[in-house]
Scaffold this motif. Structure first.
Motif, PDB file in Angstrom:
ATOM      1  N   VAL A 144       0.849  -1.192   0.000  1.00 51.48           N
ATOM      2  CA  VAL A 144       0.000   0.000   0.000  1.00 51.48           C
ATOM      3  C   VAL A 144       0.888   1.246   0.000  1.00 51.48           C
ATOM      4  O   VAL A 144       2.041   1.207   0.441  1.00 51.48           O
ATOM      5  N   GLU A 145       0.333   2.328  -0.504  1.00 48.63           N
ATOM      6  CA  GLU A 145       1.005   3.625  -0.418  1.00 48.63           C
ATOM      7  C   GLU A 145       0.331   4.408   0.701  1.00 48.63           C
ATOM      8  O   GLU A 145      -0.886   4.638   0.663  1.00 48.63           O
ATOM      9  N   VAL A 146       1.128   4.796   1.693  1.00 53.45           N
ATOM     10  CA  VAL A 146       0.618   5.530   2.850  1.00 53.45           C
ATOM     11  C   VAL A 146       1.425   6.815   2.989  1.00 53.45           C
ATOM     12  O   VAL A 146       2.631   6.772   3.255  1.00 53.45           O
ATOM     13  N   TYR A 147       0.764   7.950   2.765  1.00 55.00           N
ATOM     14  CA  TYR A 147       1.441   9.252   2.819  1.00 55.00           C
ATOM     15  C   TYR A 147       2.687   9.286   1.935  1.00 55.00           C
ATOM     16  O   TYR A 147       3.720   9.849   2.300  1.00 55.00           O
ATOM     17  N   THR A 164      -6.417  -4.896   7.042  1.00 54.36           N
ATOM     18  CA  THR A 164      -5.709  -3.662   7.364  1.00 54.36           C
ATOM     19  C   THR A 164      -5.557  -2.791   6.121  1.00 54.36           C
ATOM     20  O   THR A 164      -5.734  -1.563   6.176  1.00 54.36           O
ATOM     21  N   ALA A 165      -5.238  -3.423   4.979  1.00 51.95           N
ATOM     22  CA  ALA A 165      -5.106  -2.673   3.724  1.00 51.95           C
ATOM     23  C   ALA A 165      -6.428  -2.014   3.347  1.00 51.95           C
ATOM     24  O   ALA A 165      -6.453  -0.856   2.900  1.00 51.95           O
ATOM     25  N   GLU A 167      -8.834  -1.017   5.382  1.00 50.00           N
ATOM     26  CA  GLU A 167      -9.038   0.117   6.276  1.00 50.00           C
ATOM     27  C   GLU A 167      -8.174   1.308   5.858  1.00 50.00           C
ATOM     28  O   GLU A 167      -8.625   2.459   5.905  1.00 50.00           O
ATOM     29  N   LEU A 168      -6.950   1.033   5.404  1.00 55.45           N
ATOM     30  CA  LEU A 168      -6.080   2.109   4.922  1.00 55.45           C
ATOM     31  C   LEU A 168      -6.650   2.759   3.665  1.00 55.45           C
ATOM     32  O   LEU A 168      -6.594   3.982   3.501  1.00 55.45           O
ATOM     33  N   VAL A 169      -7.215   1.954   2.773  1.00 58.72           N
ATOM     34  CA  VAL A 169      -7.860   2.499   1.567  1.00 58.72           C
ATOM     35  C   VAL A 169      -9.020   3.396   1.965  1.00 58.72           C
ATOM     36  O   VAL A 169      -9.190   4.501   1.420  1.00 58.72           O
ATOM     37  N   LYS A 170      -9.821   2.956   2.927  1.00 61.97           N
ATOM     38  CA  LYS A 170     -10.954   3.757   3.380  1.00 61.97           C
ATOM     39  C   LYS A 170     -10.490   5.073   4.009  1.00 61.97           C
ATOM     40  O   LYS A 170     -11.241   6.056   4.007  1.00 61.97           O
ATOM     41  N   ASN A 272      -5.595  -0.624  16.731  1.00 60.14           N
ATOM     42  CA  ASN A 272      -5.974  -0.079  15.432  1.00 60.14           C
ATOM     43  C   ASN A 272      -4.752  -0.118  14.516  1.00 60.14           C
ATOM     44  O   ASN A 272      -3.907   0.776  14.530  1.00 60.14           O
ATOM     45  N   LEU A 273      -4.667  -1.172  13.722  1.00 59.85           N
ATOM     46  CA  LEU A 273      -3.475  -1.392  12.915  1.00 59.85           C
ATOM     47  C   LEU A 273      -3.290  -0.327  11.838  1.00 59.85           C
ATOM     48  O   LEU A 273      -2.166   0.038  11.501  1.00 59.85           O
ATOM     49  N   SER A 274      -4.395   0.162  11.277  1.00 58.61           N
ATOM     50  CA  SER A 274      -4.263   1.157  10.212  1.00 58.61           C
ATOM     51  C   SER A 274      -3.626   2.442  10.733  1.00 58.61           C
ATOM     52  O   SER A 274      -2.768   3.041  10.077  1.00 58.61           O
ATOM     53  N   ILE A 275      -4.028   2.888  11.924  1.00 66.32           N
ATOM     54  CA  ILE A 275      -3.437   4.096  12.508  1.00 66.32           C
ATOM     55  C   ILE A 275      -1.976   3.855  12.865  1.00 66.32           C
ATOM     56  O   ILE A 275      -1.117   4.732  12.681  1.00 66.32           O
TER      57      ILE A 275
END
Length: 305
Positions: A144-147, A164-165, A167-170, A272-275
């Motif tokens: 995933v691309e995060v920031y 988790t991916a 949730e990151l997309v959302k 909260n894994l995404s955070i």
């Protein structure tokens, strides 16, 4: 394992004009990442000439050849075309004489042309070949691309990588690959990941099924390729195991000979894994910019290492 690019892929991606091709473009293979200007060969120096490289004739070579007599020009070009090279490309839409076309046909060498200037074309060609011919492996995981950071999430099956991916997309980040990540070594310091084409944009959620992220969340929720900046290893929480709490001592994962910074994140109910992954991505960017929060805190406490 060696890789290759077919001539039709090369021509299509670099928008080349085919002047002469001796066979089906899909049957002609390019195996070298390097691109060569044959100036030295044209002047008669043959040592260290690599016949696996594409040869590029620009304004300088063109001007030099035109300064010769007709017989000298044909003689030098005959030497070039006799080297069993994968292709000759003429840049800047320079005029190609019938004699040059005849030499290409005689030796079965593809002859192509581009309107681009020589330096610009060579840069584009090398960039394309570096990616397509790069050493590669496929890893089980999610990318995933995060920031702006490429985060490769790995861990045992069922640990929650895909969830988790999602949730990151959302939360506004982008999916590159789920389940299988094709990783290419495009330089001595850079890894680029993408999804195999047949599963691109799809994500598998246990109990729900298959989701097309591009269709469900829009084209802005996906990305085709991404450099890999860090690895997040998810693992089920083990009582008694010590996990890093400061981040002072970095861990690394070796992928294709390149060390990528790695964080081990324990998974347990309520976390909260995404955070956590968002924060890890931000911290990684800060470290690359020269700032380390743990070191600042130790400095404030008078406990510098």
């Amino acid at each position: 394992m060696s890789f290759y690019v077919t001539l039709d892929q090369f021509v299509s991606n670099l928008h080349l004009e085919a002047i002469y091709v001796p066979a089906a473009m899909t049957d002609i293979k390019i195996t070298s990442k390097e691109v060569n200007r044959p100036g030295l060969l044209l002047t008669g120096y043959k040592d260290f000439f690599d016949p696996t490289r594409i040869q590029v004739i620009g304004r300088m070579e063109h001007s030099y050849l035109n300064s010769l007599t007709f017989e000298e020009k044909i003689g030098k070009l005959s030497v070039l075309f006799a080297q069993s090279i994968p292709a000759v490309i003429v840049t800047s839409n320079l005029l190609i004489s019938s004699e040059v076309v005849s030499l290409a046909k005689k030796n079965g060498v593809p002859l192509l042309r581009t309107s681009e200037q020589t330096s610009s074309f060579i840069a584009s060609a090398i960039s394309f070949l570096n990616v397509e011919l790069a050493q590669r492996i496929t890893r089980h995981g999610v990318l995933v691309e995060v920031y702006g950071e490429g985060v490769l999430i790995v861990g045992d099956s069922g640990v929650g990588k895909s969830e988790t991916a999602l949730e990151l997309v959302k939360r506004g980040h982008r999916l590159i690959a789920d389940d299988a990540v094709e990783i290419r070594k495009v330089s001595d310091h850079t890894l680029v990941g993408q999804s195999p084409e047949n599963i691109r944009h799809f994500i598998e959620l246990r109990g729900v099924g298959i989701i097309n992220i591009a269709r469900a969340y829009g084209s802005g929720a996906v990305k085709q390729t991404q450099g890999i900046d860090m690895v997040i290893q998810l693992e089920n929480w083990e009582a008694g195991k010590t996990y890093s709490t400061t981040g002072l001592n970095d861990e690394y994962m070796n992928i294709l000979g390149i060390s990528i910074i790695k964080s081990v994140v324990p998974v347990r109910p309520g976390r909260n894994l995404s955070i956590i992954i968002e924060t890890a991505a931000i911290a990684n960017r800060q470290k690359k910019m020269g700032y380390n929060a743990a070191r600042e805190l130790l400095s404030k406490l008078g406990m510098e290492e």
